[in-house]
Design an enzyme around this catalytic site. Structure first.
Site, PDB file in Angstrom:
ATOM      1  N   LEU A  21       0.834  -1.206   0.000  1.00  0.00           N
ATOM      2  CA  LEU A  21       0.000   0.000   0.000  1.00  0.00           C
ATOM      3  C   LEU A  21       0.866   1.253   0.000  1.00  0.00           C
ATOM      4  O   LEU A  21       0.575   2.230  -0.694  1.00  0.00           O
ATOM      5  CB  LEU A  21      -0.949   0.014   1.207  1.00  0.00           C
ATOM      6  CG  LEU A  21      -1.957   1.167   1.192  1.00  0.00           C
ATOM      7  CD1 LEU A  21      -2.893   1.063  -0.006  1.00  0.00           C
ATOM      8  CD2 LEU A  21      -2.762   1.214   2.489  1.00  0.00           C
ATOM      9  N   HIS A 693      10.527  22.234   9.125  1.00  0.00           N
ATOM     10  CA  HIS A 693       9.564  21.357   8.458  1.00  0.00           C
ATOM     11  C   HIS A 693       9.145  21.890   7.099  1.00  0.00           C
ATOM     12  O   HIS A 693       8.397  21.232   6.389  1.00  0.00           O
ATOM     13  CB  HIS A 693       8.341  21.143   9.357  1.00  0.00           C
ATOM     14  CG  HIS A 693       8.720  20.511  10.667  1.00  0.00           C
ATOM     15  ND1 HIS A 693       9.081  21.255  11.765  1.00  0.00           N
ATOM     16  CD2 HIS A 693       8.825  19.221  11.034  1.00  0.00           C
ATOM     17  CE1 HIS A 693       9.384  20.439  12.756  1.00  0.00           C
ATOM     18  NE2 HIS A 693       9.236  19.202  12.346  1.00  0.00           N
TER      19      HIS A 693
END
Ligand code: GLN
Ligand code: ZN
Length: 753
Positions: A21, A693
């Protein structure tokens, strides 16, 4: 009356036995796979999962535990509660992934830890304006798929109370929208009954944490209301990760048919003694769903027998979803035979559940072979010398308080300043530099044997030399080697310590398509030789500036491993701490004046119940101090904690007694410094001055502004200047530009002092 099932699990892993997946979803994101192909990968995985369960004798199979990304996000979709900012995206799947990952124009939902696990969920955003609406297509689709396969499907949903308590609210209290949400659950239950579901599992793990009286009253009223509906499946309220506490009597005071309890993390006694338990179907989580050890079947049967005397009826189950453990031991041929015989991953746990259910039905003789194997594993495990190293245990027994204590912090600061003169507001980074393609290629080549160890090390040294040259050019004050040789900050150490084993394929989902392969900490921990000294010494040989030694702390090593369950965590933590301590001493001997011991997971292991938190903080802080108190006063110990919402652990930060603590602060605009000041924190601190980030390069003015704000809360002699976190996920160009601005900002603010 619905027929009660006897054997189940609370959920299944979904990334695929070989991460199918993950690969499919990432290909879809990259535009290399279309939605139909992705959907067929999902359908295949669901079919495999369900048929494995049904074939193993599981007579109630959880469905809707599959997810393309996360079950909280799925629940937000189910309730029509995606944020407004993604509403304009036409395609359902793309809107879903936009909420999960953001787009060029839309930020994603925040992500945070799922209780005390290393799984991260997406935090739904609810406002007064959120218009909830039911979208049951996914759950109904999975029921139809399972029924077509002849699988006895039990749909699973995150419950209304947990959903709201875990969501984020700007202008409301979490339960303010409870009535609106519960109305949709009522509709949903009717739809599930129409679809032929005999049972529904409603997950309420939030009930194993401390809850207010108002919240407990809400539990009672919600489940009274739902269980009073005419058309509905039988309701199983599932709890996991601890005891239900006061929520148990609240649930027992309703007409729900079943309650799932975690008898690994929680206790049998309170469940067995609870008034009204004799009217419920109790789904007994006796097989550990989140650790990898084989179940002691005798003990589990004793528990089940005791419960059966009191409960209305009993089914055997895992303690939580199997999401948190790898799929199977098949193919793990690299594990030694003894260790392997002590383990159970997903497939093996399903068989354990099934065997236990057989024994409940037909007596212990019916599983004589399984019991023999289980007893053999218990016996060889407890007798294995690797679990009882006298040298290590002797050393631990001889420890005293002084082994966890350094000289007073102020005195250390004076000696350290003399040993290593630094300008005010010294600049540094958190440890890692961008993990370049060259680094990844070299690591892959080492793994496949395309290059030998010597060539690999040569390439890593080249990388280190680059990073040192860059930092000298930038004018940083305390340098790092950049961590190119580390695949992962825990695995790197686990591979070199005795007492740990690595799996070949033991992947578990951390978030979305991101998977981790935690090491297994099975025995006494010993450090056969130095683990980092050569790299750091090499880096130091290239520069006259100080290079920080870089280690991972004991609590983080525990948090990101599967840990032995045959002794208190505190004892295991001290063993790891001793190994790290020996490394700090070796680093110091090799010339390191600054050593950083990272503890980003300190908050993650915090117990969910307040009553258990002081004991945890006591041993976790104690382990860190044991790891770091072996060096001379002149050696500066740094630590890094990653997040800024300290909450309950804020007092513990001071307890760590690190000379310098770097933390995330940019996103909260340095607010964390006021929190630290409020608890009397008076050690060195490096609040991150920009957010790593995002690829955005902060300007000099912006960083200087943050430093001026920081200086209002922290005197200059204790303030360090660094980014929020490590730089390994960033690109080289943006790192260089950002750090150039960081150094310029520090210099300019120094001039103002
Ligand atoms: N030293 C590590 C790094 O820079 C710290 C990572 C972390 O805190 N998670 O990558
Ligand atoms: Zn960090």
């Amino acid at each position: 009356m619905t027929i009660a099932f006897t054997a189940t699990v609370l959920g299944s892993p979904r990334i695929g036995p070989h991460r199918e997946l993950k690969k499919a979803v990432e290909s879809y994101w990259a535009g290399k796979l279309d939605a139909a192909a992705l959907s067929s990968v999902g359908a295949d995985l669901r079919r495999q999962t369900w048929t494995e369960l049904a074939d193993a004798g599981i007579d109630s199979v959880p469905v809707n535990t599959f997810s393309y990304y996360d079950q909280m996000l799925d629940t937000a979709v189910l309730l029509g509660a995606l944020p407004e900012r993604v509403a304009g995206i036409e395609n359902d799947l793309d809107r879903y992934f936009a909420a999960a990952r953001g787009t060029d124009t839309v930020p994603p939902l925040e992500m945070t830890k799922w209780f005390d696990t290393n799984y991260h969920y997406l935090v739904p955003e609810i406002t007064a304006a959120t218009t909830f609406s039911l979208h049951p297509e996914k759950i109904l689709g999975e029921i139809a798929e399972a029924r077509a396969l002849g699988v006895p499907a039990r749909p699973v949903v995150v419950g209304p109370i947990t959903f709201l308590l875990l969501s984020k609210f700007e202008d409301l209290e979490p339960l303010d929208r409870l009535d609106d949400v519960v109305a949709l659950y009522a509709d949903l239950l009717e739809r599930l009954a129409d679809a032929g579901a005999e049972w529904v599992q409603i997950d309420e793990p939030a009930l194993v944490a401390d809850r207010t009286d108002a919240e407990l009253a809400a539990v009672r009223s919600v489940y009274r209301l739902l269980s009073a509906l005419d058309r509905r499946p039988a309701i199983l309220v599932a709890s996991y990760f601890g005891d239900l506490g006061d929520a148990l009597p609240a649930l027992l005071d309703t007409e729900v048919e079943g309650i799932a309890v975690d008898l690994v993390a929680g206790s049998l006694a309170t469940v067995a003694a609870a008034e009204g338990i004799d009217r419920k179907h109790v789904v007994a989580g006796v097989v550990d769903g989140r650790n990898v050890w084989r179940t002691d079947l005798d003990r589990a049967l004793d528990t089940l027998d005791a419960l059966r005397e009191r409960a209305g009826s009993v089914a055997v189950s895992t303690s939580c979803s199997l999401l948190h453990v790898p799929y199977t031991l098949d193919g793990e041929d690299g594990l030694d035979r003894a260790l392997r015989s002590w383990l159970a991953f997903g497939t093996e746990k399903i068989r354990e559940v099934s065997a236990l259910a057989t024994a409940l039905r037909s007596g212990r003789d019916a599983i004589a072979d399984e019991l023999t194997e289980s007893r053999a594993a218990v016996a060889t495990r407890s007798a294995d010398p690797r679990l009882h190293d006298d040298a290590i245990r002797g050393r631990l027994a001889a420890l005293t308080a002084s082994d966890r204590t350094r000289a007073a912090a102020a005195a250390r600061r004076t000696v350290q300043a003399a040993a290593l003169p630094l300008p005010p507001l010294p600049t540094t980074t958190i440890g890692s530099y961008p993990q370049t393609t060259e680094i990844r290629v070299a690591r892959a080549a080492l793994r496949t044997g395309a290059v030998d160890r010597a060539e690999y090390e040569r390439r890593m040294r080249e990388e280190i030399a680059d990073v040192i040259a860059l930092q000298e050019d930038l004018g940083l004050d305390v340098l790092v080697h950049g961590e190119p040789e580390r695949n992962d900050m825990v695995q790197y150490f686990a591979e070199q310590l005795d007492g740990f084993a690595a799996t070949a394929n033991g992947w578990v989902q951390s978030y979305g398509s991101r998977c981790v392969r935690p090491p297994i900490l099975f025995g006494d921990v010993r450090r056969p030789q130095a683990m980092t000294v050569d790299w750091i010494a090499y880096a130091q040989s290239l520069t006259t500036k100080p290079v920080k030694g870089m280690l991972t702390g004991p609590v983080t090593i525990l948090a990101w491993s599967f840990v032995r369950d045959d002794q208190p965590l505190a004892d295991t933590a001290d063993q790891v701490a001793l190994a790290i301590r020996d490394e700090t001493v070796d680093l110091e001997k090799s010339g390191a004046a600054v050593i950083q011991v990272d503890e980003p997971a300190l908050r993650e292991l915090l117990p969910l119940r307040a009553a258990e938190q002081p004991a945890y903080l006591d041993w976790s802080v104690g382990a860190f101090r044991l790891a770091t108190a072996g060096v001379a006063d002149a050696t500066a110990i740094h630590t890094h904690l990653c997040y800024s919402e300290f909450g309950e652990v804020i007092g513990a930060i001071a307890g760590l007694d690190a000379d310098v603590t770097s933390i995330e602060a940019a996103r909260s605009h340095m607010e964390v410094l006021d929190d630290l000041r409020a608890v009397g924190f008076d050690l060195g601190v490096g609040p991150g001055v920009y957010d790593i980030h995002s690829p955005r390069v902060p300007s000099v003015d912006e960083i200087a502004g943050s430093l001026r704000v920081a200086l209002k809360a922290v005197p200059a002699e204790r303030l360090w200047v660094n980014p929020d976190c490590g730089l390994k996920t960033r690109g080289r160009a943006e790192v260089e530009a950002s750090l150039r601005h960081l150094v310029a900002a520090a210099r300019s603010v120094r001039g103002e002092l």
